[in-house]
Design an enzyme around this catalytic site. Structure first.
Site: not given
Lengths: 316, 1153
Positions: A58, A60, A87, A103, A128, A168
């Site tokens: 968490g 970010w 998440d 999901d 990320d 990322k």
């Protein structure tokens, strides 16, 4: 890849970034990466709605929450900020962040996000997330690419045209295929490496700006987005490859002062590769550094527990 | 430049046996075929350019061409999104090393060489998605025709079927599983479309089995079996041959075996690997698994165990094979005859193991044992007709020798070699009862009788048997210990009295042995029946274990002294008694060894006991040196009240954990239950602990460190009398004997009975972890000798902390890199290797933890070969690496790394070398190394970048006056390059040093020139002087960019003229030279080579006619992932490029004109 032993080299000693993060109340060191990306790209100006994919633990979301609240404080007449953190697993609650355990490959998740935004689309989507790496580089890169494409796919459902997508990436052997795919949706794609990300790490971030889906594009979750193949425009080797601009970002000059810590070298910003001397005012001893947020439950916990209980060493 | 790929060392990701003697190996993009009998490389073919072969799938049915020995087999090789269809033609010749008759007949052809030809039929792809499995499909189960279709499983859990009979393959079927998620692994079962199943290993830790031809209303294939239980993603799935079982391996470090036909959905979990598991094959009753923990293990398949054994034997690990270095065994395969297992590692190694040998370690039937029965009575005692004669007791005297006392008081020896019996001794005092002990070292047997007598008999009658009356009534037990003095032994004899005895038995004069009582030992006040004992001669201690679960320790002062016979035997009381050590179960054995000197508790002893509670316990015994009188009268401790000591716990609350009197201190360090049966003995072999015991109907030897059963013998259960003798860590030679039905049942094992011949190492190991440094030794080789043909030697180092020196040997199919020397001295990663030639050839290695070491390199042709005759294509250089010195640690900061070094010899006559080093604390440091004094001296240091340094190079520049300037160039994570003039600090230091004075450390002057080359880290630099005297400085960065700066660098020896560098043109820069960070740069002639994490090697042409212009010449795909370093050398007019990362790749140019 991602976590080469080079990266882990000083886990046992002093990770200055971690110490900094802990001092400042961030859940993970990666908070600095988003802040440095923001310094370079000015990501959050005029932003009200944000989505954090693969959000746990968490950090970010914390950055989003802080920056968007600042926006609102400066311009209270504008709509209040809304942040959705998605998440698969639950994470500790964060003030100002709506959590969605779901999901990212499901349409329902996209619908829920939009319903939180009361039908509006998001200004920015960040991701990320990274899978655990196996050590088979091609496989790891593929899985990371699929994660990113899944994030991109849900992003096409929830991001407003003109919006920003950050994720990322591992800059491995087939990264140009991913660049080609991203360029279909975003005219401005930049690869950026915050200084708080180690020089030796394969990790970088892709900053995709000005979301402009191709004409007639209808977002769908029925089929996953797949990465591209090498073609005439993007060849396996040679001069014709899709390589996006690279920008190094971040200069943590301002945040490097820690409460109890003086750095012997801090004149031009913290360097995640550098070995620093740390002196603390308490007894002159190094501080212990517990993980900021305990690691996500490891799949081999049971195996470890059994080993501790001597289960392994039994016969017959 | 036209570089061609040669040697490749890297992950071995796929393997398959073509036949029992031909192993196919997929390594990187290449398919190789090896003869397992001699390790010969038979064929090599590039089948998946720019991809790694992830799996090889042989067509189930091979084709035999009529009338010839040649056979054909098709094989699929896939990796990432591409698939190759290949045909392999082969015939099997005889191998001189082949001794296995059965396979000789089946495959051998005496007059032919084994030949393999790999023919690429088609390459398909790229497909839309990542391939997770492929399968050959036939029209129906029966027909003998070739497969017509290929099924492919993709990572998004869908299957496509392609017809391959036509010129171009056409897709004839596609189905998506209803479960749409990413798969980490998948495996087909079935060879026709209508019987085809897929096992999918999902990212959500589940295994799904679905029928490919089924579709639900929405057109998706429904999942038939959901196998839920793993706690991590699934890395591998395999079906049993009949499809009734599925085995899966996972991130959670478990193997799970699932019954698919079983309604109860029962499954078995196997723990034991210490890291992630990549694959597991079912082979008859075994499971063979490979793991990240660098081992391959063999297990009993718990699903196939008998019902009553299941719960207990599920964890049976039967072998732990350790033949790979570093990290990860990625692949494994089992030969068709199920005798061999092949494993492929991260380290490029391919190894073979005998699965047959596992069976030999698992003795099931009496036919594997020798049942030794007494000979006819008349052969040794014809006078005793019809006497009631049988074996009373027995011992193992040697591997092939048993001794027994009979009911009639005969001591007989049995030699297994000739299966003959020899009578050694007869004594009526030993009728009806005898306790026995044998000593292999002394080849004698000590026995105790019913009337309290001891007898000592030599097994080959080297001395007349001794007999002495020791006890008033029967002898309960005897023990023998070896002294450090050869020929001297200690014998402990225990009877019914309140004391027992320790004798010194001296047989140094073999025909005049002497026995003398040296100690009387007082029995414990509580009831104790001593059943095991050991001695620590150096510490004068006797340690005993009792049936009542006590550990008893006696001091036996002066035992190691050869005291004169007049001394009266001393009486010793108990120094320490530890009761209830194994609950209430018997202490079955006790073992001591010294604490390692490195232990903070040293000196002391490690005492290990085994018990019939199935446990072993490790104690630490301290304060041994204090005198006996300081011990309490009878230190009596209840072990139940003793906790384990925790060495990490510094708190002093552990009173209960330690039990000590005035002197002796015993601490319980570790307790571990290894069996539900009895732990009956222990031994250390090469530092590894083995536990012997009985469980149910079997005797076992268990390797504790590696957690597997080394030997298991069906013996009917625990026995009153049994013995085990072994001498080597593999138990290749051992003897196990036990009493059953009045016979001594014995396993005589002289060597592994397996007669298979195979090359254990088919392909040799390279570094098993990331390689970070590579240097061609070029001129550093053969300085002393004149080689007509120079060998090519490469030095590598990396995360595994090893320095490797290897020789490149060209070959027909591929060159090979043969390891000449592996040096383990560094404690952490090696990042830089450089050499310098002074009086000797010196090698400097450096890396993390500030380690900087200097080695003397010595190389010459092998013994008996003249340098002029040396043929580097077959002769291997004899090279040695002697450590001369290690630099002192100078950084104030812990964990400082040396990122790079550069070295030159400044005075060859005196042996002075200057080494410049870039440190992660941002400091540039200059060292003098004096090879005569073998010492490093820190000359100067300087900080300028304020960031982590990455690269360093030196440059020697001459001025007109004949002076030589020393320029140091550094780069850092700030993207900058800096030029330092180190000339005066170095010269002053050297001048003073020559005069015998060592100057204080000085600061380097500030850099005289610097420029911003990159946006972030400058990972690679190279500088070369051009013909016109100017310099090229090439750099590669984290920012994907490659820059070239064309410079005039001037140095003037006059003090007042500073050094200077002026750019002759704008810095030339290619921003997107690569798609990822550049990690290696090399200037070769008028070209620059760059290598990047994007796995490309680019060759740039440099044009300086108008400024500097860079253009891409050649580009090559590199098969080494994460390339981290590159070196280039010119060898025999050929440019040779070495790239390292996760592995190694060598590229060669055509001969230069």
């Amino acid at each position: 890849m991602g976590k080469s032993s080079k990266d882990k080299r000083d886990v046992a000693s002093i990770t200055l970034g971690g110490l900094q993060a802990k001092e400042q109340g961030w859940r993970a060191r990666s908070a600095f990466k988003l802040m440095q990306l923001d310094e370079e790209f000015n990501l959050f100006e005029g932003i009200h709605r944000a989505v954090d994919l693969c959000a746990a633990p968490g950090s970010w979301s914390q950055v989003l929450s802080k920056r968007l609240s600042e926006n609102h404080a400066n311009n209270p007449q504008e709509e209040p900020p809304k942040i959705v953190a998605v998440d698969l697993q639950a994470m500790a609650p964060l003030p100002g962040v709506i959590q969605l355990q779901g999901d990212i490959t499901k349409v329902s998740t996209a619908e829920q996000i939009i319903s939180y935004f009361e039908g509006k689309l998001s200004d920015i989507v960040v991701c990320d997330g990274a899978p655990d790496v196996t050590g088979l580089h091609d496989m790891d890169e593929y899985i990371q690419a699929q994660l990113l494409l899944a994030a991109l796919n849900i992003t096409t459902h929830v991001l407003r045209p003109g919006g920003t997508f950050i994720a990322k990436i591992f800059r491995g052997k087939d990264i140009t295929l991913l660049y080609s795919q991203l360029k279909v949706f975003f005219p401005v794609v930049t690869c950026s490496k915050p200084r708080s990300s180690r020089n030796s790490s394969i990790e970088s971030f892709i900053v995709c700006q000005n979301y402009s889906p191709p004409e007639g594009y209808v977002p769908t979750m029925a089929n996953p987005l797949l990465d591209f193949h090498y073609s005439g425009d993007n060849q396996l080797t040679g001069p014709n490859r899709t390589i996006v601009p690279f920008i190094a970002c971040g200069d943590l000059r301002h945040t490097v002062q820690l409460a109890n810590t003086t750095l012997s070298i801090c004149s031009s910003g913290y360097d995640s590769d550098m070995t620093y001397a740390l002196e603390t005012k308490e007894n002159g001893e190094y501080k212990s550094l517990d993980p900021l947020q305990p690691p996500i439950s490891a799949p081999y916990l049971k195996a470890l527990e059994l080993k501790r209980n001597n289960f392994y060493n039994r016969v017959a | 430049m036209n570089l061609e790929k040669d040697v490749f060392a890297g992950l071995v990701t796929s393997m398959a046996f073509l036949t029992d003697s031909i192993l196919l190996v997929g390594q990187g993009p290449w398919l190789k075929a090896f003869d397992v009998r001699n390790g010969e490389l038979l064929a090599k073919s590039l089948v998946l350019p720019a991809n790694r072969i992830h799996r090889l799938v042989l067509e189930p049915r091979g084709v035999n061409d009529e009338g010839t020995y040649a056979q054909r087999r098709k094989i699929l090789a896939y990796g990432a999104k591409t698939l190759a269809v290949l045909t392999i033609e082969y015939n099997i010749g005889s191998s001189s090393q082949l001794t296995d008759q059965s396979s000789h007949h089946a495959e051998g052809n005496d007059n032919q060489k084994t030949e393999v030809v790999i023919r690429q039929v088609q390459q398909y792809g790229p497909f839309t998605d990542w391939i997770q499995d492929v399968q050959w499909l036939y029209e129906d189960d029966e027909s003998g025709v070739e497969a017509t279709k290929i099924a492919m499983a993709f990572a998004h859990n869908f299957v496509e079927v392609y017809d391959i009979t036509a010129e171009r393959p056409s897709r004839v079927f596609r189905v998506q599983c209803e479960e749409q998620c990413i798969l980490y692994s998948a495996r087909f079962f079935g060879n026709t479309l209508s019987t085809l199943y897929l096992g999918s290993g999902t990212v959500f830790n589940e295994v799904h089995v679905w029928k490919v031809s089924d579709k639900n209303e929405e057109g998706f294939a429904p999942v038939q079996h959901r196998l839920v239980g793993h706690d991590g993603v699934i890395f591998g799935i395999r079906f049993s041959d009949d499809g009734s079982l599925l085995v899966s391996v996972s991130d959670d470090r478990t193997i799970r075996v699932w019954g698919l036909k079983d309604q109860k959905r029962k499954y078995h979990v196997i723990f034991g690997h210490t890291a992630r598991i990549w694959d597991c094959i079912m082979v008859d009753q075994y499971l063979v698994s490979v793991s990240e923990d660098t081992t391959c293990r063999v297990w009993n398949n718990p699903y196939l165990q008998e019902e009553d054994e299941q719960s207990d034997s599920a964890m049976d690990c039967l072998a732990c094979w350790e033949g790979h270095a570093g990290k990860n065994v990625w692949s494994c395969a089992v030969s068709p005859n199920k005798r061999l297992v092949a494993t492929g590692g991260q380290d490029s190694g391919v190894r073979l193991w005998s699965l047959k040998a596992i069976q030999e370690n698992h003795i099931e039937s009496e036919s594997d044992l020798t049942a030794i029965d007494l000979p006819e009575l008349e052969s040794y005692a014809p006078q005793l007709e019809d006497a009631n004669e049988f074996m009373r007791n027995f011992v193992i005297v040697d591997y092939d020798v048993i001794a027994t006392f009979t009911n009639q008081g005969f001591l007989l020896r049995y030699d297994n070699d000739d299966q003959k019996w020899t009578a050694l001794y007869q004594d009526d005092d030993f009728q009806n009862y005898a306790v026995m002990e044998a000593c292999r070292e002394g080849q004698f047997v000590v026995s105790g009788g019913l009337q309290g007598h001891l007898s000592i008999c030599h097994a080959y009658s080297a001395f007349t048997p001794l007999k002495l009356k020791v006890h008033n009534s029967k002898v309960l037990s005897v023990f023998i210990f070896e002294s450090k003095d050869k020929g001297v032994f200690y014998i402990v004899s225990i009877g019914m009295e309140d004391e027992f005895y320790l004798f010194r038995f001296d047989m140094r004069i073999i025909d005049e042995p002497k026995i003398r009582l040296v100690h009387r030992l007082q029995r414990s006040e509580i009831k104790t029946t001593i059943i095991c004992a050991t001695i620590s001669e150096d510490d004068s201690l006797l340690l005993c274990g009792s049936r009542e679960s006590a550990l008893l320790i006696y001091r036996i002062p002066g035992i190691h002294k050869d005291a004169s016979a007049e001394d009266q035997p001393t009486l010793s009381t108990l120094a320490l008694q530890l009761r209830r050590t194994h609950g209430r179960q018997a202490v079955s054995s006790v073992l001591v060894r010294p604490l390692p000197e490195t232990s903070s508790h040293s000196p002391g002893l490690i005492v290990l006991t085994t018990g019939r509670d199935g446990c072993f316990i490790e104690y630490r015994l301290l304060n041994i040196a204090s005198s006996a009188t300081e011990d309490g009268p009878n230190m009596d401790i209840d072990a139940d009240k003793m906790d384990l000591v925790d060495d990490d716990d510094d708190s002093d609350e552990g009173q209960e954990k330690k039990a000590h009197g005035k002197s002796l201190l015993i601490e319980k360090v570790y307790k571990n239950r290894v069996t539900k049966g009895w732990a009956e003995g222990a031994m250390y072999m090469d530092g590894e602990l083995y536990i012997l015991g009985f469980f149910r109907k079997r005797f076992f030897v268990f390797n504790v460190a590696k957690g597997f059963e080394m030997l298991s013998v069906a013996c009917g259960g625990a026995h009153r009398a049994w013995h085990f003798l072994n001498d080597d860590r593999k138990l290749a030679k051992c003897t196990f004997a036990f009493f059953r039905r009045n016979k001594v049942n014995t396993l005589f094992r002289k060597c592994m009975p397996s007669t298979e011949t195979f090359e254990a190492s088919v392909q040799s190991n390279f570094h098993g972890k990331d390689v970070r440094a590579i240097t061609f030794l070029g001129a550093a080789i053969g300085c002393q000798e004149k080689f007509k043909n120079m060998p090519m030697i490469v030095a590598t180092g990396g995360e595994d902390t090893l320095l490797r020196l290897s020789q490149y040997v060209p070959g027909d199919l591929e060159g090979s890199l043969i390891s000449l020397r592996t040096v383990r001295k560094h404690s952490s990663v090696i990042k830089s290797i450089v050499y310098s030639i002074g009086k000797e050839t010196l090698l400097f290695t450096s890396g993390a933890s500030e380690e900087l070491r200097c080695w003397k390199l010595d190389s010459h042709p092998p013994q008996g070969t003249l340098a002029s005759d040396f043929d580097p294509s077959k002769d291997l250089l004899d090279i040695s690496c002697l450590e001369l010195a290690a630099s002192p640690l100078v950084s104030d900061i812990k964990e400082t790394r040396i990122m790079d070094t550069s070295v030159f010899c400044i005075d060859a006559h005196r042996g002075y070398h200057i080494l410049a080093a870039a440190y992660s604390d941002s400091t540039t440091r200059l060292w003098l190394f004096d090879e005569v004094a073998k010492k490093f001296y820190l000359i100067a240091d300087g900080v300028w970048h304020m960031k982590c340094l990455l690269q360093i190079q030196h440059l020697l520049v001459e001025d007109n006056a004949g002076g030589q300037g020393i320029i140091i160039i550094t780069s850092a994570t700030d993207g900058k390059l800096a030029f330092w003039n180190a000339t005066s600090v170095v010269n002053q230091f050297i001048e003073s040093y020559k005069a015998g004075a060592i100057l204080e450390l000085v600061k380097l002057p500030e850099p005289f020139y610097s420029y911003q080359a990159h946006l972030s880290g400058v990972n690679a630099i190279d500088i070369k002087q051009q013909e016109d005297g100017s310099f090229w400085l090439a750099s590669g960065g984290e920012d994907n960019a490659f820059a070239l700066n064309w410079l005039d660098i001037r140095y003037d020896s006059r003090e007042d003229v500073p050094a200077s560098a002026t750019a002759k043109a704008d810095i030339a820069k290619i921003e997107g030279a690569h798609a990822s960070s550049i990690t290696g740069v090399h200037i070769v002639n008028r070209r620059v080579l760059t290598v990047s994490t994007d796995q490309r090697l680019n060759v740039w042409d440099v044009d300086t006619t108008q400024g500097v212009k860079l253009s891409l010449g050649d580009a090559h795909y590199i098969d080494v992932p994460d390339p981290s370093a590159m070196d280039v050398t010119v060898h025999n007019d050929t440019i040779v490029v070495g790239v390292t990362g996760i592995g190694f790749q060598l590229l060669k140019s055509k001969k230069l004109m």
